[in-house]
Structure formats: structure tokens, C-alpha cells
Motif scaffolding. Structure first.
Motif, mmCIF file in Angstrom:
data_model
loop_
_atom_site.group_PDB
_atom_site.id
_atom_site.type_symbol
_atom_site.label_atom_id
_atom_site.label_comp_id
_atom_site.label_asym_id
_atom_site.label_seq_id
_atom_site.Cartn_x
_atom_site.Cartn_y
_atom_site.Cartn_z
ATOM 1 N N TYR B 40 0.832 -1.204 0.000
ATOM 2 C CA TYR B 40 0.000 0.000 0.000
ATOM 3 C C TYR B 40 0.877 1.268 0.000
ATOM 4 N N SER B 74 -9.571 -1.028 -7.913
ATOM 5 C CA SER B 74 -9.928 -2.409 -8.233
ATOM 6 C C SER B 74 -8.895 -3.387 -7.662
ATOM 7 N N MET B 76 -6.897 -2.944 -5.085
ATOM 8 C CA MET B 76 -7.044 -2.998 -3.626
ATOM 9 C C MET B 76 -8.238 -3.866 -3.234
ATOM 10 N N ALA B 77 -9.316 -3.772 -4.006
ATOM 11 C CA ALA B 77 -10.497 -4.596 -3.693
ATOM 12 C C ALA B 77 -10.179 -6.079 -3.878
ATOM 13 N N HIS B 78 -9.415 -6.409 -4.925
ATOM 14 C CA HIS B 78 -9.091 -7.816 -5.170
ATOM 15 C C HIS B 78 -8.139 -8.382 -4.113
ATOM 16 N N TYR B 80 -8.335 -7.604 -1.003
ATOM 17 C CA TYR B 80 -9.004 -7.371 0.280
ATOM 18 C C TYR B 80 -8.968 -8.603 1.184
ATOM 19 N N GLY B 81 -8.900 -9.781 0.575
ATOM 20 C CA GLY B 81 -8.807 -11.015 1.362
ATOM 21 C C GLY B 81 -7.609 -11.015 2.299
ATOM 22 N N PHE B 84 -8.874 -8.268 5.704
ATOM 23 C CA PHE B 84 -9.897 -8.315 6.751
ATOM 24 C C PHE B 84 -9.801 -9.501 7.690
ATOM 25 N N ASP B 112 -8.417 0.345 5.382
ATOM 26 C CA ASP B 112 -7.867 -1.018 5.278
ATOM 27 C C ASP B 112 -6.804 -1.265 6.349
ATOM 28 N N GLU B 115 -8.537 -2.065 9.455
ATOM 29 C CA GLU B 115 -9.129 -3.403 9.356
ATOM 30 C C GLU B 115 -8.045 -4.469 9.571
#
Lengths: 157, 214
Positions: B40, B74, B76-78, B80-81, B84, B112, B115
Motif C-alpha cells: 500500500y 480495483s 485494492m479490492a481484489h 481485500y482477502g 480483513f 484497510d 481493518e
């Protein structure tokens, strides 16, 4: 027909923004479209004063660049955001030409506000989709955990 | 060294508008042992900063800049596993962004990072009305509200939002953090806005909150 009428008519008929400024960016002349979009009182303003805050750094770089143009030379297109007179910031793709050592003509085609709105709508949709991908990841993880538990319970029996 | 290589490859993928390659670069880095926090802060954040500089230098267009933002969202969303799946610590963060979706990457990173520390995080999106932020914070009994401000013109909105939160029933209990370029440029601004603290990036935000709210 007076010679001075022709450039004025060209300017007034154009859908593009046409500005004449000195090499420091002080606006000396503006066509009708420029005044409609950027405000009636733009003569005497500097180009930087017409730009949105987000374009100030880039606007300074643009002015530095066009100050170096020799008479007759033109610049590439630069995208700059202007504060519109009655709209959200207006994205203008602008090119400069050196009329003389001291004066520049700027001609810019602007992105229709509807297109800008569509851009933002696409970004909003992308944001929603990425939210859904995140939620889906979480649900998948929960589901995997439940299946693992179920399998271990099943094996015990 | 490896992060430099990942950064260069990722930035190159963004410049080409190649979403798949950007994602592949990030996933490969994680598989090679790169920490997601480093990904990140040492790859995504400087790459997007560089994209902004390239726009200012007239090397890319607005459309290309928007595409780079959408690609990074996109990616970052992929990933995400990897974010969290942490032990819950019983703390809740509400995060929001003043301005459009183009400006939400920074606050997403902050959300994030919290999280990853086991916080429950509710990201409310861009331009959420202050009343809805208050309602969400009340419903979720939030410990912390994080507000991202990316342009000077958004600062008055942030001030108004903080004022409304402070005047609400949760105003005394909830901590408020603000961040973003205008705040970074004026270190005292966060106090004038009525916030409790600010941080320059996601890692500093987590460290600061851990100290203040320990």
C-alpha cells in the motif's frame, strides 16, 4: 470589409475558448465563448486566477512553457481545469501560439459538462463495484469457514 | 530492492492502463512475501502520487489519471482477502471522504490499515451527508471517525461535518481524525476544524490511534 472585423467574427463564431494574453498570462482579449464560460470580467485577470485550485501547479508549468515559445511557434495541448462561471470546474484542452515575443494566443476546446458528469458516474460505479468485491470476499471467507466447520463435524460423526 | 521493482512494474502497468498486469504485479509481490502494508505505502501510494505529477507535467491526460485511480481501487479490492481476516479487537471506525470518488483512495488505505489491526470498519463512500455519518456512527457505536479532505475547497465541508458530529449525542465520545493534502500542508488546521488528530499516512494514523486510544 474592415480587416479587424474578420478575426472578431471568427472569435465570436467559434465554440472554442480563444484568449489573447501576454507571456505572463494576463488576459488582454477574450472571445464570446470564453466570456460566457469563464465570466464576463475575465479581461485583466491572469490565467492562473481563472484556473481551479487543482490546476494551479500545472497552470504555472504551462505559463513557464508558453513563455519560452518563439514567435510563430505553438505548444502541445495541455489539460487545465477552469472555474466555470456557472458550472463545476471545466476541463479545457488548451494550446498556445506565440503571436510575438510578448503575446500569446490560447485556443482551448472544453469537455462538455455532461461528459464530465459521466466520468464521475463511471468512477462512482467503479467505487460501488469495488465495495461489492470487498463484501463478496468477506462472505466467501465466512462461507469457507462454515464449510470447514461442517466438514469437521461431519467427520466426527 | 524488491519493492522498487514492484513499484516500477506497477507504475508501468498504470501508465499503460493495464488492469490485469497491475493486479498480477501486486498479487505476485504478495506471493513473494511482500507485506500488504508495504504494498500500500511503498507501491500504490507513490505510484498514484507519480501519476498526479505526470498529469501536472502534461505527460498523461485526465482520462488516464482517472483510469489509474480506478485500476488501483480495483486492485485494492481484489487484495481485500489479505486485509480483513484478522482477530477482532472490538473497535469500530467510520470512514468517509469529502469530494468525489476520485479522491477516496487515501481514506480507503486508512480504512484497510485499521481493518488489518482487527477494527470493524465501515467505509461510507464519498460525499456522505453529515447527518448520515452521525446516524451510522450512533448505530455502530463507533470509536473513531476518519474524514479525508483532498482539496482546499473541501475544508469548509469538513469543518461543517465535524461541527454536526460534535453537536450530536455521540460528539463527546467519538474521536475524530482528519487527513489529506490541505491538512498536511497546514499542521494546525486539524485543531481549527475541531478534530482530535491528524496523520500523514495510513501507518501513522494507526500508530497514533493505538497510542491515543490504548
Amino acid at each position: 470589409m474592415s480587416d479587424s472585423v474578420i478575426p472578431t467574427l471568427f472569435g465570436d463564431l467559434s465554440h472554442d475558448l480563444i484568449l489573447i494574453c501576454d507571456k505572463d498570462g494576463l488576459i488582454r482579449e477574450a472571445n464570446v465563448r470564453s466570456r460566457q464560460l469563464l465570466g464576463e470580467d475575465i479581461i485583466g485577470s491572469t490565467l492562473l486566477q481563472l484556473l481551479s485550485t487543482m490546476s494551479h501547479t500545472k497552470g504555472n508549468a504551462f505559463l513557464r512553457h508558453i513563455a519560452t515559445l518563439s514567435p510563430g511557434a505553438t505548444s502541445d495541448a495541455w489539460e487545465l481545469f477552469f472555474d466555470g462561471s456557472d458550472t463545476a470546474p471545466l476541463c479545457v484542452s488548451i494550446r498556445a501560439g506565440a503571436l510575438s515575443a510578448d503575446y500569446r494566443v490560447l485556443i482551448g476546446g472544453y469537455e462538455p459538462p455532461q461528459l464530465t458528469s459521466l466520468y464521475h458516474e463511471v468512477l462512482a460505479i467503479n467505487s460501488e463495484l469495488t465495495n461489492l468485491i470487498r463484501q463478496l470476499s468477506k462472505e466467501q471467507a465466512r462461507l469457507s469457514n462454515q464449510i470447514e466447520r461442517l466438514m469437521s463435524t461431519y467427520k466426527e460423526y | 530492492m524488491i519493492l522498487n521493482t514492484v513499484y516500477t512494474a506497477y507504475l508501468d502497468a498504470l501508465c499503460r492502463g493495464d488492469r490485469r498486469r497491475a493486479l498480477h504485479t501486486a498479487q505476485t509481490a504478495l506471493n513473494d512475501g511482500v507485506d500488504i502494508r508495504d504494498l500500500y505505502l511503498e507501491v500504490f501510494q507513490p505510484a498514484m502520487h507519480q501519476i498526479g505529477l505526470m498529469w501536472e507535467r502534461n505527460q498523461i491526460t485526465v482520462a488516464e489519471e482517472h483510469l489509474a485511480t480506478a485500476i488501483t481501487q480495483s486492485v485494492m479490492a481484489h487484495l481485500y482477502g489479505h486485509v480483513f481476516d484478522r482477530t477482532p479487537v472490538g473497535r469500530t471506525l467510520i470512514a468517509t471522504c469529502i469530494g468525489g470518488e476520485l479522491h477516496e483512495l487515501g481514506i480507503r488505505m486508512v480504512a484497510d490499515f485499521f481493518e488489518m489491526e482487527g477494527w470493524d470498519v465501515y467505509y461510507l463512500g464519498a460525499n456522505m451527508p453529515a447527518e448520515d455519518v452521525v446516524r451510522m456512527a450512533q448505530e455502530r457505536q463507533a470509536d473513531l471517525l476518519a474524514i479525508s479532505v483532498t482539496l482546499n475547497s473541501h475544508v469548509p465541508h469538513a469543518r461543517r461535518m465535524i461541527q454536526i458530529v460534535r453537536e450530536s449525542s455521540i460528539g463527546d465520545q467519538i474521536k475524530i481524525m482528519v487527513g489529506g493534502q490541505p491538512i498536511n500542508r497546514a499542521p494546525d488546521l486539524y485543531e481549527k476544524l475541531g478534530a482530535d488528530f491528524t496523520a500523514r499516512d495510513a501507518r501513522e494514523a494507526v500508530q497514533l490511534v493505538m497510542e491515543v486510544m490504548a
